[in-house]
Design a protein around this motif. Structure first.
Motif, PDB file in Angstrom:
ATOM      1  N   MET A 249       0.843  -1.183   0.000  1.00 29.03           N
ATOM      2  CA  MET A 249       0.000   0.000   0.000  1.00 29.03           C
ATOM      3  C   MET A 249       0.888   1.247   0.000  1.00 29.03           C
ATOM      4  O   MET A 249       1.853   1.342   0.751  1.00 29.03           O
ATOM      5  N   GLN A 250       0.559   2.194  -0.831  1.00 32.13           N
ATOM      6  CA  GLN A 250       1.350   3.408  -0.968  1.00 32.13           C
ATOM      7  C   GLN A 250       1.116   4.357   0.211  1.00 32.13           C
ATOM      8  O   GLN A 250      -0.011   4.579   0.637  1.00 32.13           O
ATOM      9  N   ALA A 251       2.212   4.875   0.750  1.00 27.60           N
ATOM     10  CA  ALA A 251       2.122   5.849   1.842  1.00 27.60           C
ATOM     11  C   ALA A 251       1.467   7.123   1.325  1.00 27.60           C
ATOM     12  O   ALA A 251       1.514   7.420   0.125  1.00 27.60           O
TER      13      ALA A 251
ATOM     14  N   ALA B  90       9.391  11.533  -5.278  1.00 30.73           N
ATOM     15  CA  ALA B  90       8.848  10.955  -4.049  1.00 30.73           C
ATOM     16  C   ALA B  90       7.813   9.884  -4.378  1.00 30.73           C
ATOM     17  O   ALA B  90       7.054  10.016  -5.339  1.00 30.73           O
ATOM     18  N   GLN B  91       7.795   8.840  -3.568  1.00 27.38           N
ATOM     19  CA  GLN B  91       6.938   7.685  -3.827  1.00 27.38           C
ATOM     20  C   GLN B  91       5.610   7.710  -3.081  1.00 27.38           C
ATOM     21  O   GLN B  91       4.816   6.794  -3.218  1.00 27.38           O
ATOM     22  N   PHE B  92       5.360   8.734  -2.280  1.00 23.97           N
ATOM     23  CA  PHE B  92       4.107   8.766  -1.530  1.00 23.97           C
ATOM     24  C   PHE B  92       3.043   9.568  -2.276  1.00 23.97           C
ATOM     25  O   PHE B  92       3.344  10.410  -3.105  1.00 23.97           O
TER      26      PHE B  92
ATOM     27  N   ALA C  80      11.783  15.348   0.388  1.00 20.59           N
ATOM     28  CA  ALA C  80      12.689  14.195   0.354  1.00 20.59           C
ATOM     29  C   ALA C  80      12.757  13.518   1.723  1.00 20.59           C
ATOM     30  O   ALA C  80      12.744  12.284   1.818  1.00 20.59           O
ATOM     31  N   ALA C  81      12.823  14.311   2.803  1.00 19.61           N
ATOM     32  CA  ALA C  81      12.852  13.738   4.153  1.00 19.61           C
ATOM     33  C   ALA C  81      11.543  13.016   4.463  1.00 19.61           C
ATOM     34  O   ALA C  81      11.550  11.921   5.035  1.00 19.61           O
ATOM     35  N   LEU C  82      10.416  13.609   4.075  1.00 15.54           N
ATOM     36  CA  LEU C  82       9.124  12.939   4.271  1.00 15.54           C
ATOM     37  C   LEU C  82       9.060  11.631   3.487  1.00 15.54           C
ATOM     38  O   LEU C  82       8.573  10.616   3.991  1.00 15.54           O
ATOM     39  N   ASP C  83       9.571  11.640   2.269  1.00 22.29           N
ATOM     40  CA  ASP C  83       9.559  10.434   1.435  1.00 22.29           C
ATOM     41  C   ASP C  83      10.382   9.327   2.084  1.00 22.29           C
ATOM     42  O   ASP C  83       9.936   8.177   2.162  1.00 22.29           O
TER      43      ASP C  83
ATOM     44  N   TYR D 198      11.117   9.021   5.219  1.00 25.91           N
ATOM     45  CA  TYR D 198      10.412   8.627   6.441  1.00 25.91           C
ATOM     46  C   TYR D 198       9.257   7.682   6.117  1.00 25.91           C
ATOM     47  O   TYR D 198       9.077   6.655   6.764  1.00 25.91           O
ATOM     48  N   LEU D 199       8.479   8.030   5.114  1.00 24.50           N
ATOM     49  CA  LEU D 199       7.301   7.232   4.783  1.00 24.50           C
ATOM     50  C   LEU D 199       7.650   5.910   4.111  1.00 24.50           C
ATOM     51  O   LEU D 199       6.941   4.924   4.278  1.00 24.50           O
ATOM     52  N   THR D 200       8.729   5.875   3.340  1.00 22.32           N
ATOM     53  CA  THR D 200       9.076   4.646   2.633  1.00 22.32           C
ATOM     54  C   THR D 200       9.995   3.739   3.445  1.00 22.32           C
ATOM     55  O   THR D 200       9.979   2.533   3.254  1.00 22.32           O
ATOM     56  N   HIS D 201      10.784   4.325   4.339  1.00 19.12           N
ATOM     57  CA  HIS D 201      11.728   3.502   5.113  1.00 19.12           C
ATOM     58  C   HIS D 201      11.343   3.372   6.573  1.00 19.12           C
ATOM     59  O   HIS D 201      12.022   2.699   7.337  1.00 19.12           O
TER      60      HIS D 201
END
Length: 188
Positions: free
Chosen positions: A1-3, A27-29, A123-126, A128-131
């Motif tokens: 599921m995508q963040a 970003a992947q979210f 980038a920091a949010l990405d 955080y959300l992906t890792h």
């Protein structure tokens, strides 16, 4: 599921800039936006927690129903307290930051003032959300970590309050002494 991230801000330009930065960073979210905090909280209350965003970026100053109102309602709603809320405001005003944390905000992000800062935030949010959790410290270190600052401010405020109390007590003691002297002078 995508963040996912929900941006609640009455200024649609903010979410548009966020989306541009997200695209440029790759970003992947997913991100969605709401220009009305009242509508957003109604929608969140009406949906299952599994459909909630991973983080809400919440502006403070909005018409009708502002960020403070949102946080107050969140405090009273056991389900919504599970939802991570990061204040996302142009205000770096100390009382706003302290009030946000006092009302249960999970973080406080001052809106970026440059394109590079916008890219760094996204980038920091990405990451955080992906890792997940390992990147939480990076996000906090990059934009959110106010604990040392808050501790310094708290200590400074305690000193200021103590100083003001001492001054107040001294003034009170002086006033009482002057009153006593005035009364003695009137008696003689």
């Amino acid at each position: 599921m995508q963040a996912s991230v929900l941006i609640i801000d009455d200024n649609p330009t903010e979410s548009a800039l966020f989306d541009e930065a997200k695209s440029e960073c790759g970003a992947q979210f997913a991100s969605t936006a709401s220009t009305d905090a009242g509508s957003a909280i109604v929608a969140l209350r009406g949906s299952s927690a599994t459909a909630w965003p991973d983080i809400v970026l919440l502006d403070i100053n909005m018409p009708r129903f502002n960020g403070w109102d949102f946080l107050l309602l969140r405090l009273r709603d056991e389900r919504l307290r599970q939802l991570p809320i990061f204040m996302h405001s142009s205000s770096a005003h100390e009382p706003h930051i302290l009030r946000a944390f006092g009302l249960g905000a999970d973080g406080y992000l001052v809106k970026p003032t440059s394109w590079d800062d916008s890219l760094a935030l996204v980038a920091a949010l990405d990451r955080y959300l992906t890792h997940g959790e390992p990147m939480r410290q990076e996000l906090h270190a990059t934009h959110v970590s106010l604990a040392p600052w808050l501790e310094r401010q708290h200590a400074a405020w305690k000193r200021w309050i103590m100083h003001r109390t001492l001054i107040g007590n001294s003034r009170l003691a002086i006033a009482r002494s002057l009153d006593a002297l005035g009364q003695r002078g009137a008696e003689t």
